[in-house]
Design a protein around this motif. Sequence first.
Motif, PDB file in Angstrom:
ATOM      1  N   MET A 182       0.755  -1.091   0.102  1.00 28.98           N
ATOM      2  CA  MET A 182       0.059  -0.016  -0.038  1.00 28.98           C
ATOM      3  C   MET A 182       0.942   1.264   0.049  1.00 28.98           C
ATOM      4  O   MET A 182       1.986   1.332   0.486  1.00 28.98           O
ATOM      5  N   ASN A 183       0.486   2.394  -0.850  1.00 32.89           N
ATOM      6  CA  ASN A 183       1.178   3.518  -0.836  1.00 32.89           C
ATOM      7  C   ASN A 183       1.374   4.298   0.590  1.00 32.89           C
ATOM      8  O   ASN A 183       0.358   4.341   1.364  1.00 32.89           O
ATOM      9  N   SER A 203      -9.723 -10.627  -7.587  1.00 26.21           N
ATOM     10  CA  SER A 203      -9.457  -9.331  -7.861  1.00 26.21           C
ATOM     11  C   SER A 203      -8.838  -8.837  -6.614  1.00 26.21           C
ATOM     12  O   SER A 203      -8.222  -7.714  -6.722  1.00 26.21           O
ATOM     13  N   GLN A 204      -9.472  -9.033  -5.400  1.00 27.89           N
ATOM     14  CA  GLN A 204      -8.863  -8.652  -4.387  1.00 27.89           C
ATOM     15  C   GLN A 204      -7.546  -8.791  -3.676  1.00 27.89           C
ATOM     16  O   GLN A 204      -6.970  -8.320  -2.542  1.00 27.89           O
ATOM     17  N   GLU A 211     -15.575   4.788  -2.776  1.00 28.43           N
ATOM     18  CA  GLU A 211     -15.658   4.324  -4.174  1.00 28.43           C
ATOM     19  C   GLU A 211     -16.681   5.026  -4.665  1.00 28.43           C
ATOM     20  O   GLU A 211     -17.138   5.083  -5.883  1.00 28.43           O
ATOM     21  N   LYS A 226      -7.488   1.537  -3.251  1.00 29.43           N
ATOM     22  CA  LYS A 226      -7.341   1.641  -4.695  1.00 29.43           C
ATOM     23  C   LYS A 226      -7.759   2.764  -5.401  1.00 29.43           C
ATOM     24  O   LYS A 226      -7.514   3.216  -6.491  1.00 29.43           O
ATOM     25  N   THR A 227      -8.851   3.379  -4.676  1.00 22.29           N
ATOM     26  CA  THR A 227      -9.624   4.744  -5.462  1.00 22.29           C
ATOM     27  C   THR A 227      -8.714   5.995  -5.259  1.00 22.29           C
ATOM     28  O   THR A 227      -8.967   6.980  -5.975  1.00 22.29           O
ATOM     29  N   ASN A 228      -7.660   6.021  -4.583  1.00 16.90           N
ATOM     30  CA  ASN A 228      -6.697   7.234  -4.123  1.00 16.90           C
ATOM     31  C   ASN A 228      -7.841   8.219  -3.354  1.00 16.90           C
ATOM     32  O   ASN A 228      -7.140   9.243  -3.496  1.00 16.90           O
ATOM     33  N   PRO A 276      -7.901  -2.524   1.041  1.00 20.23           N
ATOM     34  CA  PRO A 276      -7.388  -2.564  -0.432  1.00 20.23           C
ATOM     35  C   PRO A 276      -8.282  -1.848  -1.369  1.00 20.23           C
ATOM     36  O   PRO A 276      -7.999  -1.068  -2.174  1.00 20.23           O
ATOM     37  N   ALA A 277      -9.644  -2.205  -1.236  1.00 22.80           N
ATOM     38  CA  ALA A 277     -10.657  -1.715  -2.124  1.00 22.80           C
ATOM     39  C   ALA A 277     -10.736  -0.132  -1.960  1.00 22.80           C
ATOM     40  O   ALA A 277     -10.861   0.597  -2.935  1.00 22.80           O
ATOM     41  N   LYS A 325     -14.505   2.165   2.557  1.00 20.02           N
ATOM     42  CA  LYS A 325     -14.572   1.521   1.216  1.00 20.02           C
ATOM     43  C   LYS A 325     -15.683   2.227   0.521  1.00 20.02           C
ATOM     44  O   LYS A 325     -15.613   2.466  -0.775  1.00 20.02           O
TER      45      LYS A 325
END
Length: 579
Positions: free
Chosen positions: A1-2, A229-230, A34, A263-265, A259-260, A30
């Motif tokens: 993770m960033n 995909s996760q 999203e 992923k969206t930033n 992580p979901a 999440k």
Amino acid sequence: MNKDIYIKQQNEKFDVLVVGSGITGGWAAKEFCERGFKTLMIERGRVVEHRKDYIAEGKPVWEYDNRSKVDNLLIEQQYKIQKDCYAFHDGTKQFFGNDRDLPYETTEGTDFRWIRGNQLGGKSLLWHRQSYRMCEDDFLANKRDGVGNDWPIRYDDIADWYSYVETFAGISGSKENLPNLPDGEFLPPFAMTGPEKALKAKIEKAFPGRNLIMGRTAHLTEPTLLHLSQGRVQCQTRNECQKGCSFGAYFSTQSSTLPAAAKTNNLSIAANSVVHSVIYDETRNRAIGVRVIDNDDLSTREYFADVVFLCASTIGTTQIMLNSTSKKFPNGIANSSGVLGHYLMDHNYNARATGDIEGFDDEYYKGRRPSSCYMPNFQTRPELYRKGYLRGFAYGINTYRSDWRGKSQQDGIGSDFKQQLSTPGKWGVDFSAQGEMLPHFDNQMSLNPNKKDKWGMPLINFNVEYRENEKAMMDDAAEMGAEMLRAGGCTNVKSGTSYELPHRAPGIAIHEVGTARMGRDPKTSVLNQYCQSHDIPNLFVTDGSAYCSSGVVNPSLTFMALTARAVDYCAKEMKAQRL
């Protein structure tokens, strides 16, 4: 993770603050991320990185100095309460709170066991993963019995949200078509053993309406493309879940919702940030942020947003709310009803029945299945209640063959004794009851302003006890469990209750709920049907605090569904500029 996702001091105003990172906090983050909202997740504990920080994963028992038993001195100094949790041992202790630094009080003559997992992911790293839907009768029980307030929602209000979270999280189970335990979106169930199948057939024949099924659990028996995909893969049936699972085979914040969201930033995380209180703007009647105390250096800071979601656990959230006082809310934010902190409930695990299963000597099991069998509550309506008490209970049902762990306590020496240790013994079965606890105003948590913890937060005082209804229920559960085992052909049947043991006190089920309950009437409840504060429109609470009754089933799946539903409602209100 960033690494840039982690912040400390921050002047930016966010769209949403999510306090807590466990099951509900993970879902809230999440869902908001999203939908495009800049979201700050605030966690009082340290960062736990998926895979990297599962330091005991895969470590066999013989590699521990004390065979995974925690040193008695360490328990005495740091884990006197946490040790009573079923999941506590030397390979998991790093995910439990330190009792020395996390004191609380109980009213004389009562007991409460507060189990805590203060880290990113919270207790989603430690939960037992049993995942059941509440049924329509659960939402009607308070109204029918006149005990507690009526839920402002019914099963149909959250049925689709159950499906939504089940599909994403991954729940294994079997379709049973039972009105007292609604079916969901299931992955294939784990397999029953021969003795379990035999017990099921005999008990269901002798007692129509009592169904023995495979437990429904948040494990990927056959992962879907969504789960893959996760970065999650199939459960390896190691049953070492509380050490952390690099396979992501069970649902946790780290494996799934985090992580979901990342992923969206749109996600930022403030770890090691103990939320002291909610910042309230009386002129606008809005929550505008939170005050935070640094977990390590005790410095203070504030975070601001348009919406505040409290997901810090039933007790953690209520502590923050009670500590958030103002001229308008001198007894805690959003507490015009005066019920904040009251009606604290937990499930009651004080009855067992055990027996030996004859035969099946040529059958054993492969792997360590991470779920047992289950018998849902068969007393869901008043006409089904027994022996003068209200509500009902379920059974967790575990079958096993005795092995070296039990036989090692027997006398013996030499090669013959070694051979005995390596030879499986008889099959046994354990029926453990999980009973509903009624909502009572006097079962409560409050703050002691004269005693504070290291962060300057007032200590919590718990005044919670099982009452006559719960005790009568457990007496009956022990008796009925024994009755069913005999009907199932078991021998050496024993049963009883265990109120005198501290590890059976309220809190040890880790299903505490009810302290900021929903309701239709703002005079008797804190939240509306969307977990939104009656008093403050942009303040939401979606953890167990929102419950009106404990029900019987494990609550985490309902926490997820209520959270996803609340975010959906809140997001629409935000876009319509009504918050």
